[in-house]
Design a protein around this motif. Structure first.
Motif, PDB file in Angstrom:
ATOM      1  N   UNK A 164       0.817  -1.215   0.000  1.00  0.00           N
ATOM      2  CA  UNK A 164       0.000   0.000   0.000  1.00  0.00           C
ATOM      3  C   UNK A 164       0.850   1.264   0.000  1.00  0.00           C
ATOM      4  N   UNK A 165       1.996   1.263   0.671  1.00  0.00           N
ATOM      5  CA  UNK A 165       2.792   2.489   0.755  1.00  0.00           C
ATOM      6  C   UNK A 165       3.389   2.887  -0.582  1.00  0.00           C
ATOM      7  N   UNK A 166       3.398   1.982  -1.548  1.00  0.00           N
ATOM      8  CA  UNK A 166       3.961   2.268  -2.862  1.00  0.00           C
ATOM      9  C   UNK A 166       2.932   2.797  -3.857  1.00  0.00           C
ATOM     10  N   UNK A 167       1.679   2.889  -3.431  1.00  0.00           N
ATOM     11  CA  UNK A 167       0.622   3.406  -4.303  1.00  0.00           C
ATOM     12  C   UNK A 167       0.684   4.930  -4.349  1.00  0.00           C
ATOM     13  N   UNK A 168       0.287   5.494  -5.487  1.00  0.00           N
ATOM     14  CA  UNK A 168       0.208   6.947  -5.616  1.00  0.00           C
ATOM     15  C   UNK A 168      -1.014   7.334  -6.435  1.00  0.00           C
ATOM     16  N   UNK A 169      -1.455   8.566  -6.230  1.00  0.00           N
ATOM     17  CA  UNK A 169      -2.505   9.173  -7.057  1.00  0.00           C
ATOM     18  C   UNK A 169      -2.156  10.653  -7.188  1.00  0.00           C
ATOM     19  N   UNK A 170      -0.961  10.915  -7.676  1.00  0.00           N
ATOM     20  CA  UNK A 170      -0.435  12.279  -7.734  1.00  0.00           C
ATOM     21  C   UNK A 170      -1.164  13.109  -8.791  1.00  0.00           C
ATOM     22  N   UNK A 171      -1.498  14.335  -8.429  1.00  0.00           N
ATOM     23  CA  UNK A 171      -2.291  15.223  -9.282  1.00  0.00           C
ATOM     24  C   UNK A 171      -1.503  16.507  -9.526  1.00  0.00           C
ATOM     25  N   UNK A 172      -1.510  16.972 -10.778  1.00  0.00           N
ATOM     26  CA  UNK A 172      -0.853  18.231 -11.096  1.00  0.00           C
ATOM     27  C   UNK A 172      -1.103  18.633 -12.532  1.00  0.00           C
ATOM     28  N   UNK A 173      -0.551  19.769 -12.902  1.00  0.00           N
ATOM     29  CA  UNK A 173      -0.598  20.227 -14.290  1.00  0.00           C
ATOM     30  C   UNK A 173       0.702  19.779 -14.948  1.00  0.00           C
ATOM     31  N   UNK A 174       0.660  18.625 -15.573  1.00  0.00           N
ATOM     32  CA  UNK A 174       1.861  17.957 -16.054  1.00  0.00           C
ATOM     33  C   UNK A 174       1.946  17.937 -17.576  1.00  0.00           C
ATOM     34  N   UNK A 175       3.186  17.944 -18.064  1.00  0.00           N
ATOM     35  CA  UNK A 175       3.461  17.562 -19.441  1.00  0.00           C
ATOM     36  C   UNK A 175       3.648  16.048 -19.463  1.00  0.00           C
ATOM     37  N   UNK A 176       2.999  15.385 -20.397  1.00  0.00           N
ATOM     38  CA  UNK A 176       2.999  13.920 -20.416  1.00  0.00           C
ATOM     39  C   UNK A 176       3.752  13.418 -21.636  1.00  0.00           C
ATOM     40  N   UNK A 177       4.594  12.418 -21.391  1.00  0.00           N
ATOM     41  CA  UNK A 177       5.334  11.738 -22.456  1.00  0.00           C
ATOM     42  C   UNK A 177       5.047  10.240 -22.337  1.00  0.00           C
ATOM     43  N   UNK A 178       4.678   9.618 -23.451  1.00  0.00           N
ATOM     44  CA  UNK A 178       4.400   8.178 -23.456  1.00  0.00           C
ATOM     45  C   UNK A 178       5.167   7.516 -24.597  1.00  0.00           C
ATOM     46  N   UNK A 179       5.751   6.347 -24.302  1.00  0.00           N
ATOM     47  CA  UNK A 179       6.402   5.561 -25.345  1.00  0.00           C
ATOM     48  C   UNK A 179       6.581   4.139 -24.850  1.00  0.00           C
ATOM     49  N   UNK A 180       6.953   3.253 -25.755  1.00  0.00           N
ATOM     50  CA  UNK A 180       7.231   1.861 -25.421  1.00  0.00           C
ATOM     51  C   UNK A 180       8.692   1.584 -25.706  1.00  0.00           C
ATOM     52  N   UNK A 181       9.386   0.990 -24.735  1.00  0.00           N
ATOM     53  CA  UNK A 181      10.796   0.687 -24.933  1.00  0.00           C
ATOM     54  C   UNK A 181      10.951  -0.505 -25.872  1.00  0.00           C
ATOM     55  N   UNK A 182      12.173  -0.745 -26.308  1.00  0.00           N
ATOM     56  CA  UNK A 182      12.417  -1.877 -27.202  1.00  0.00           C
ATOM     57  C   UNK A 182      12.198  -3.206 -26.499  1.00  0.00           C
TER      58      UNK A 182
END
Length: 472
Positions: A231-249
């Motif tokens: 449970x201590x490793x869970x997060x629900x962080x909220x903010x005005x973020x720039x998002x980057x998404x990709x898939x590694x090789x």
């Protein structure tokens, strides 16, 4: 976890041991093990000697389904938590960890249950006694303004408001500030998150990003953490973020969320994330999760980073060494979690030594140089104040000996057994306890088995003896 200041970081209270274990001393109002009532009452704590009231006994949570709505302007949180659990004993009553917030409705298997608050305990009495082995569902509706927990070392953890949202970092006790939980590393579960925030904000949780939708000025984000997580490793962080998404090789789904104020400073380090994970995978074994990434917030007053599972959380743009440290925790701390908080060196000493190894293998100082420099610390230095293998439940579990002397213990092990055996020990440790828990005794036994050497004196000296050893 990693501090952004020279002394190690933040946090300190909470959590317990195996889900079915009872505390050493039953608190008032609870019957001690061996009495008739103890067979139907889940223990108020999970039995951790450092934090006896944290975690709970009598059941194991298999899955959390958390539906949250957060308004950064007011700081108000609405939540519904659905816990799918299995009784490990007959249960007429059991506890959940929840601090603050108002519970408005609670059901067990769809039927209203009696509940009351007792400090951080949410005490639940279901309509009928649950048989041992019964899989049951607890639904808790709650709301309020979550408040972070201030630990004895002065740091905050849990739901920490920021100027544009919240920095949600739960080690060791903060999970209970934002959802009802069995809050100990030995009770690991899968998670689903559905988080609604004002349009223009982003809500980042653990695991795989499942998509978002916007309606009536609010955006709902969905996340799924399929592998077991404390449970201590869970997060629900909220903010005005720039998002980057990709898939590694290697097929990892990477999701980075960066506060625009930190983006320029963070860019070059985050670019190295795939190569860092690839390097660590070669040393420690396959990356243990399906998703990776980072959350870089603009919350410098927090003062630390945290190895939130699959997606470490940074209070500002991280250095490369901090990125290596938090990434190494994905093996040592997240996948292989401690069984008791006194074994925290298994997390922090290992992640610190990963920093030394990375520097050594990328043209920088050798691990031996790091060791030698630390060994020159005077006898009265903080480094020698207490043994990392049993630091005590005060402000010590995130102090320098746990990190640096823990890393020194690993270096001494490496020197004693040689590189081939040492790196096999690390890989075998990560593989043998993958998605589970481990103890110092289990690690030392593994080291002796792999190396064929008697290592009792080495581990006693470096993990359990106060003061600077006579010889390095």
């Amino acid at each position: 976890m990693a501090a952004t200041v020279p002394v190690a970081l933040a946090a300190l209270l909470a959590a317990g041991g195996p889900a079915a274990a009872g505390p050493a001393h039953a608190p008032a109002g609870h019957t001690a093990p061996g009495h008739a009532a103890a067979r139907t009452t889940g223990s108020v704590g999970a039995g951790d000697p450092y934090f006896p009231l944290a975690g709970n006994g009598g059941y194991h949570v298999e899955h959390y389904d958390l539906t949250l709505g957060y308004d950064p302007d007011s700081g108000h949180l609405d939540g519904t938590a659905v816990l799918t659990a299995r009784a490990t004993q007959r249960l007429a009553r059991f506890d959940l960890d929840l601090k603050g917030l108002d519970v408005t409705r609670l059901t067990v298997d769809g039927a209203p249950a009696v509940f009351r608050r007792d400090g951080q305990e949410l005490v639940v009495t279901p309509r009928t006694t649950l048989p041992k082995g019964h899989r049951f569902r607890v639904t808790v509706a709650y709301d309020g303004t979550p408040e972070a927990v201030t630990d004895p070392d002065g740091s905050d953890d849990g739901w920490i408001p920021t100027d544009d949202g919240a920095f949600v970092a739960g080690e060791p006790q903060g999970a209970m500030t934002w959802f009802p939980a069995n809050n100990h590393p030995t009770d690991k579960s899968s998670y689903d998150f559905t988080i609604t925030v004002p349009q223009g904000h982003t809500a980042v949780a653990n695991g795989l990003y499942l998509g978002s939708r916007t309606a009536a000025g609010r955006t709902t984000f969905r996340w799924r953490q399929p592998e077991p997580m404390a449970a201590y490793l869970a997060t629900a962080t909220v903010g005005e973020f720039q998002v980057e998404r990709y898939t590694t090789r290697d097929g990892l789904e990477v999701y980075n969320a960066v506060d625009p104020r930190e983006a320029a400073d963070a860019a070059s380090v985050l670019k190295k994330l795939p190569s860092v994970l690839e390097w660590e995978s070669k040393l420690f074994g396959p990356y243990p999760f399906r998703a990776a990434g980072a959350v870089v917030d603009h919350a410098r007053s927090v003062g630390y980073a945290l190895e939130t599972q699959g997606r470490p959380l940074y209070d500002s743009a991280p250095s490369l060494s901090t990125l290596v440290h938090e990434s190494a925790h994905q093996w040592f701390g997240d996948s292989v979690s401690v069984t008791r908080w006194k074994d925290i060196w298994l997390n922090e000493g290992f992640a610190t030594y990963a920093e030394w190894l990375y520097t050594e293998q990328h043209g920088g100082r050798s691990a031996q140089d790091r060791f030698d420099a630390l060994y020159e610390s005077p006898a009265g230095d903080e480094l020698w104040e207490f043994p990392p293998g049993d630091p005590g439940s005060g402000g010590n579990i995130f102090a320098s000996p746990v990190y640096n002397r823990g890393a020194m213990a690993l270096h001494e092990l490496r020197r004693a057994v040689g590189d081939p055996a040492f790196f096999r020990i690390l890989r075998d440790w990560a593989a043998g306890h993958r998605h589970g828990n481990g103890t110092t005794a289990q690690f030392t036994a593994l080291a002796e088995k792999v190396s064929g050497k008697d290592l009792d004196r080495l581990f006693h000296t470096w993990l359990f003896t106060k003061g600077r050893p006579d010889t390095p």
